[in-house]
Design a protein around this motif. Structure first.
Motif, PDB file in Angstrom:
ATOM      1  N   GLN A 265       0.860  -1.184   0.000  1.00 37.51           N
ATOM      2  CA  GLN A 265       0.000   0.000   0.000  1.00 37.51           C
ATOM      3  C   GLN A 265       0.898   1.237   0.000  1.00 37.51           C
ATOM      4  OE1 GLN A 265      -2.274  -1.834   3.410  1.00 37.51           O
ATOM      5  NE2 GLN A 265      -3.948  -0.668   2.491  1.00 37.51           N
ATOM      6  N   SER A 289       2.837   4.537   3.407  1.00 37.16           N
ATOM      7  CA  SER A 289       2.985   3.212   2.815  1.00 37.16           C
ATOM      8  C   SER A 289       3.050   2.141   3.901  1.00 37.16           C
ATOM      9  CB  SER A 289       4.252   3.150   1.959  1.00 37.16           C
ATOM     10  OG  SER A 289       4.393   1.876   1.349  1.00 37.16           O
ATOM     11  N   GLN A 295      -0.582  -5.390   6.051  1.00 32.95           N
ATOM     12  CA  GLN A 295      -1.714  -4.795   5.356  1.00 32.95           C
ATOM     13  C   GLN A 295      -2.637  -4.114   6.361  1.00 32.95           C
ATOM     14  OE1 GLN A 295      -2.139  -4.858   1.881  1.00 32.95           O
ATOM     15  NE2 GLN A 295      -0.071  -5.705   1.911  1.00 32.95           N
ATOM     16  N   ALA A 296      -3.338  -3.071   5.921  1.00 33.99           N
ATOM     17  CA  ALA A 296      -4.295  -2.368   6.777  1.00 33.99           C
ATOM     18  C   ALA A 296      -5.666  -2.387   6.120  1.00 33.99           C
ATOM     19  CB  ALA A 296      -3.847  -0.926   7.009  1.00 33.99           C
ATOM     20  N   HIS A 298      -9.241  -0.974   4.963  1.00 35.62           N
ATOM     21  CA  HIS A 298      -9.432   0.325   4.302  1.00 35.62           C
ATOM     22  C   HIS A 298      -9.875   1.411   5.283  1.00 35.62           C
ATOM     23  CE1 HIS A 298     -13.896   0.085   4.203  1.00 35.62           C
ATOM     24  NE2 HIS A 298     -13.702  -1.207   4.048  1.00 35.62           N
ATOM     25  N   TRP A 301      -6.747   2.491   6.953  1.00 36.87           N
ATOM     26  CA  TRP A 301      -5.922   3.222   5.983  1.00 36.87           C
ATOM     27  C   TRP A 301      -6.413   4.657   5.810  1.00 36.87           C
ATOM     28  CZ3 TRP A 301      -1.354   2.522   3.809  1.00 36.87           C
ATOM     29  CH2 TRP A 301      -0.997   3.319   2.709  1.00 36.87           C
ATOM     30  N   ARG A 305      -4.184   7.872   6.351  1.00 37.78           N
ATOM     31  CA  ARG A 305      -4.004   8.826   5.249  1.00 37.78           C
ATOM     32  C   ARG A 305      -4.336  10.246   5.697  1.00 37.78           C
ATOM     33  NH1 ARG A 305      -5.642  11.879   1.323  1.00 37.78           N
ATOM     34  NH2 ARG A 305      -4.894  11.587  -0.826  1.00 37.78           N
TER      35      ARG A 305
END
Length: 343
Positions: A265, A289, A295-296, A298, A301, A305
């Motif tokens: 990501q 990233s 992995q995260a 969504h 994320w 972000r």
């Protein structure tokens, strides 16, 4: 002192030459890569005969295993290929006699070797190298993103805490773009550029060089020549470390991970103006990233972000920390910057 004086004379000569000849961005990249290749070949020629060294593995389950490798040619990645495919694909960094070491940096003497992954109990060094590598990737994307009409000068890759929420790359764009504010579509375009490099799974090739070589590599960048002087002055050996990814050559303050494909990501989140500086209008590009082995969801994320959009303040002399599972994730309002010029 004599070496420093020689470097200053070479720097002035190269700067004068660069001022008289304006090359395109592609030509500059090609010349830098050519000097890198020439020096890499010269260093490899220092080992004309195949000499053997003993590499003792310090890896759980393989403790004390001895590998016989080639001096000046074999790398930690070469050693990983003698093990299982998992070590080849998962190893991000190495420890050689306890010191951080790029997976593609040749071994020059008998040593102990550990291979580090993102799943290790203590991922501090790997996280530092990963954050630094993501910033290097961002710098490469920025240099490739604009038309040949616009110059892009990479300033530095600030060493920031992983817990700051974003990796950073400081840059000066062409004065024609001083009024430019990147739109969300511009940031998405930069993200796509990064994802293309990740998909190519390019290695970061390290090369330790003397200052005159680095000055020749960056003969068309006064900013990078200054950075070469500073980094060589801080180095106990008086050298600097260059890395090449594709045809892009950069300076690094520490080891990078083995390859772009270790990124998963990845998103460019913001470009903040920092104000006028020595080289023009300074900007700080930022991104977020996670590596391939992490992995995260969504929803997580989105929170990460939002945090990565905020300007990261870079304290002097900061060092990286390990990624924490207990980060406080402040929310940030969505912003819609003005439209970007055509890239």
């Amino acid at each position: 002192m004599a070496c420093r004086t020689a470097c200053q004379l070479l720097q002035r000569r190269l700067a004068s030459s660069a001022a008289s000849v304006r090359l395109s961005a592609a030509e500059v990249r090609g010349r830098r890569s050519a000097v890198f290749s020439r020096e890499q070949a010269r260093q490899r020629s220092l080992y004309p005969r195949t000499e053997k060294i003993e590499v003792t593995l310090q890896i759980p389950g393989l403790q004390g295993t001895l590998l016989v490798m080639n001096k000046g040619l074999s790398t930690p990645h070469s050693c990983a290929r003698h093990l299982t495919e998992w070590y080849v694909t998962s190893s991000a960094l190495a420890l050689v006699d306890g010191k951080p070491w790029s997976l593609h940096q040749p071994l020059t003497q008998s040593c102990s070797l550990s291979l580090l992954t993102f799943k290790d109990t203590d991922p501090l060094l790997v996280n530092q190298a990963y954050w630094r590598s993501c910033a290097a990737l961002l710098g490469q994307v920025l240099q490739d993103a604009f038309k040949e009409d616009f110059s892009v000068e990479l300033l530095s890759l600030p060493e920031v805490l992983v817990t700051s929420g974003a990796f950073c790359c400081d840059v000066v764009l062409d004065p024609q773009l001083d009024a430019w504010n990147p739109s969300e579509e511009s940031l998405r375009s930069l993200t796509r550029g990064a994802q293309q490099l990740i998909h190519r799974d390019l290695p970061w090739e390290p090369l330790e060089v003397a200052p005159p070589v680095a000055l020749e590599v960056f003969s068309h960048s006064r900013c990078k020549q200054k950075e070469v002087e500073e980094k060589s002055a801080q180095s106990p050996k008086g050298t600097v470390i260059l890395y090449r990814c594709g045809d892009h050559v950069l300076l690094s303050g520490g080891p990078l991970v083995a390859r772009t494909g270790l990124c998963s990501q990845y998103e460019v989140t913001a470009i903040h103006p920092l104000g006028e500086g020595k080289w023009g209008l300074h900007r700080r590009a930022q991104g977020l990233s996670l590596p391939l082995q992490q992995q995260a969801h969504h929803t997580v994320w989105r929170k990460l972000r939002s945090r990565a959009e905020k300007l990261v303040e870079v304290p002097t002399g900061s060092t990286n920390e390990a990624i924490s599972d207990t980060l406080t994730l402040p929310s940030a309002p969505e912003q819609t910057p003005p439209h970007t010029p055509q890239q």
